[in-house]
Design a protein around this motif. Structure first.
Motif, PDB file in Angstrom:
ATOM      1  N   ASN A  17      -6.761  19.141  26.231  1.00 28.71           N
ATOM      2  CA  ASN A  17      -8.105  19.671  26.506  1.00 28.71           C
ATOM      3  C   ASN A  17      -9.221  18.786  25.979  1.00 28.71           C
ATOM      4  OD1 ASN A  17      -6.787  21.977  27.482  1.00 28.71           O
ATOM      5  ND2 ASN A  17      -6.814  22.973  25.483  1.00 28.71           N
ATOM      6  N   HIS A  18      -8.875  17.779  25.203  1.00 29.03           N
ATOM      7  CA  HIS A  18      -9.871  16.912  24.538  1.00 29.03           C
ATOM      8  C   HIS A  18     -10.847  17.723  23.709  1.00 29.03           C
ATOM      9  CE1 HIS A  18      -8.038  14.134  27.262  1.00 29.03           C
ATOM     10  NE2 HIS A  18      -8.556  14.726  28.313  1.00 29.03           N
ATOM     11  N   HIS A  19     -10.347  18.801  23.181  1.00 26.98           N
ATOM     12  CA  HIS A  19     -11.190  19.703  22.410  1.00 26.98           C
ATOM     13  C   HIS A  19     -10.325  20.636  21.579  1.00 26.98           C
ATOM     14  CE1 HIS A  19     -14.079  22.974  21.601  1.00 26.98           C
ATOM     15  NE2 HIS A  19     -14.977  22.023  21.708  1.00 26.98           N
ATOM     16  N   LEU A  20     -10.811  21.024  20.412  1.00 27.50           N
ATOM     17  CA  LEU A  20     -10.223  22.127  19.636  1.00 27.50           C
ATOM     18  C   LEU A  20     -11.386  22.895  19.039  1.00 27.50           C
ATOM     19  CD1 LEU A  20      -7.279  20.761  17.398  1.00 27.50           C
ATOM     20  CD2 LEU A  20      -7.076  22.286  19.367  1.00 27.50           C
ATOM     21  N   LYS A  21     -11.247  24.207  19.003  1.00 27.02           N
ATOM     22  CA  LYS A  21     -12.310  25.019  18.405  1.00 27.02           C
ATOM     23  C   LYS A  21     -12.283  24.878  16.884  1.00 27.02           C
ATOM     24  CE  LYS A  21     -13.266  28.908  20.830  1.00 27.02           C
ATOM     25  NZ  LYS A  21     -12.963  30.200  21.489  1.00 27.02           N
ATOM     26  N   LEU A  26     -12.255   9.906  12.111  1.00 24.07           N
ATOM     27  CA  LEU A  26     -13.425   9.898  13.003  1.00 24.07           C
ATOM     28  C   LEU A  26     -13.061   9.276  14.345  1.00 24.07           C
ATOM     29  CD1 LEU A  26     -16.228   8.973  10.440  1.00 24.07           C
ATOM     30  CD2 LEU A  26     -16.139  11.068  11.836  1.00 24.07           C
ATOM     31  N   ALA A  27     -12.331   8.175  14.322  1.00 22.30           N
ATOM     32  CA  ALA A  27     -11.936   7.504  15.568  1.00 22.30           C
ATOM     33  C   ALA A  27     -11.011   8.396  16.386  1.00 22.30           C
ATOM     34  CB  ALA A  27     -11.257   6.178  15.250  1.00 22.30           C
ATOM     35  N   PHE A  28     -10.115   9.083  15.697  1.00 21.91           N
ATOM     36  CA  PHE A  28      -9.148   9.973  16.352  1.00 21.91           C
ATOM     37  C   PHE A  28      -9.849  11.108  17.103  1.00 21.91           C
ATOM     38  CE2 PHE A  28      -6.641  13.956  15.796  1.00 21.91           C
ATOM     39  CZ  PHE A  28      -5.578  13.654  16.639  1.00 21.91           C
ATOM     40  N   TRP A  29     -10.722  11.838  16.405  1.00 23.53           N
ATOM     41  CA  TRP A  29     -11.415  12.978  17.014  1.00 23.53           C
ATOM     42  C   TRP A  29     -12.415  12.507  18.064  1.00 23.53           C
ATOM     43  CZ3 TRP A  29      -9.592  17.731  16.270  1.00 23.53           C
ATOM     44  CH2 TRP A  29      -8.823  17.979  15.130  1.00 23.53           C
ATOM     45  N   ARG A  30     -13.053  11.379  17.788  1.00 22.25           N
ATOM     46  CA  ARG A  30     -14.057  10.847  18.708  1.00 22.25           C
ATOM     47  C   ARG A  30     -13.407  10.488  20.047  1.00 22.25           C
ATOM     48  NH1 ARG A  30     -17.790   6.524  19.942  1.00 22.25           N
ATOM     49  NH2 ARG A  30     -19.861   7.135  19.191  1.00 22.25           N
ATOM     50  N   ALA A  31     -12.231   9.856  19.986  1.00 20.12           N
ATOM     51  CA  ALA A  31     -11.560   9.417  21.214  1.00 20.12           C
ATOM     52  C   ALA A  31     -11.268  10.609  22.123  1.00 20.12           C
ATOM     53  CB  ALA A  31     -10.260   8.690  20.867  1.00 20.12           C
ATOM     54  N   GLY A  70     -18.730  13.956  25.529  1.00 19.97           N
ATOM     55  CA  GLY A  70     -19.491  12.704  25.434  1.00 19.97           C
ATOM     56  C   GLY A  70     -19.590  12.252  23.993  1.00 19.97           C
ATOM     57  N   SER A  71     -19.674  10.940  23.796  1.00 24.24           N
ATOM     58  CA  SER A  71     -19.632  10.432  22.428  1.00 24.24           C
ATOM     59  C   SER A  71     -20.925  10.730  21.670  1.00 24.24           C
ATOM     60  CB  SER A  71     -19.330   8.937  22.406  1.00 24.24           C
ATOM     61  OG  SER A  71     -20.131   8.259  23.322  1.00 24.24           O
TER      62      SER A  71
END
Ligand code: SF4
Length: 189
Positions: free
Chosen positions: A33-37, A59-64, A71-72
Motif C-alpha cells: 500500500n506504500h502506507h501504514l497508519k 528515513l530512506a526506507f519510509w520515504r521510498a 509524494g516525497s
C-alpha cells in the motif's frame, strides 16, 4: 553485546528469515500500500530501530514507500518528523522503546490498521494462510492454532519460531526484538 545492525538493503531478506509474523505482516502491507497508519508506523518503526536500523536508513526506507503514495514533499512535511521523533531527535527527545508482545497483543487495531499481533487479531483463515506462507503446516500448525484458541498468543509465536528454526526456544517469545535477535543467533551460529 551481540547487537545486530540491519541495513536498508537487507530488510526484505531479514524479514523472511527472522522477523516475527507481526512485523512481516506490516512490511508486506507497507510494500503493498506504500502506507501504514500511525499505529503501524509506531509498532514497526520502533521495532526496526530496536533491530539496529539507523535513523538515516529509516528515513530512506519510509520515504521510498510513502513517496509513492503521498509524494516525497508531503512525506518530508508530515511524516519525517515522527520518524525522527521515534529516534529521539525531535520534541522531548525521548528515546522511544520498541513495543513488547504484551503491549502489541493488547492493542485494538481498527479498520485499515495492520499493527497488533496476528495470533490475537487475525481471523482463523488468515492466520493459517500466513503461517502456511512461512512454511508452517501439518501438526505444528495445528498445535499453534490450539494455543491461539486458548489465547496463548506468545506460546503460539514461540511454537512458530521453533517450527521455522528447527530449534527449541526455551525462554519463550515475549518481545518482537527478542524474536529477531534469537533468530539471528540461530542463523548466524
Ligand atoms: Fe509479534 Fe509478539 Fe505477537 Fe509474536 S507474539 S507476532 S512477536 S506481538
Amino acid at each position: 553485546k551481540d547487537a545486530v545492525e540491519i541495513s536498508l538493503k537487507d530488510i526484505d531478506q531479514l524479514a523472511k528469515s527472522s522477523f516475527p509474523l507481526c512485523m512481516r505482516h506490516m512490511l508486506d502491507k507497507l510494500r503493498e500500500n506504500h502506507h501504514l497508519k500511525h499505529g503501524g508506523r509506531m509498532q514497526f518503526g520502533l521495532f526496526l530501530k530496536g533491530a539496529g536500523l539507523k535513523l538515516e536508513d529509516a528515513l530512506a526506507f519510509w520515504r521510498a514507500e510513502f513517496s509513492q503514495k503521498v509524494g516525497s514533499e508531503r512525506f518530508d512535511k508530515e511524516y519525517a518528523y515522527s520518524i525522527r521523533h521515534n529516534y529521539g531527535k525531535e520534541g522531548k527527545r525521548t528515546d522511544y522503546t520498541p513495543y513488547s508482545c504484551q503491549k502489541i497483543i493488547s492493542a485494538t487495531p481498527g479498520v485499515g490498521d495492520h499493527h497488533g499481533c496476528p495470533y490475537r487479531h487475525f481471523g482463523d483463515e488468515n492466520l493459517r494462510a500466513a503461517l502456511n506462507k512461512m512454511g508452517v503446516g501439518g501438526h505444528a500448525l495445528e498445535e499453534i492454532m490450539d494455543k491461539v484458541k486458548n489465547r496463548h498468543y506468545q506460546l503460539a509465536c514461540t511454537l512458530t519460531f521453533e517450527a521455522t528454526h528447527g530449534v527449541s526456544c526455551d525462554s519463550g517469545i515475549n518481545h518482537p526484538n527478542q524474536y529477531f535477535s534469537e533468530s539471528q543467533k540461530v542463523l548466524r551460529a
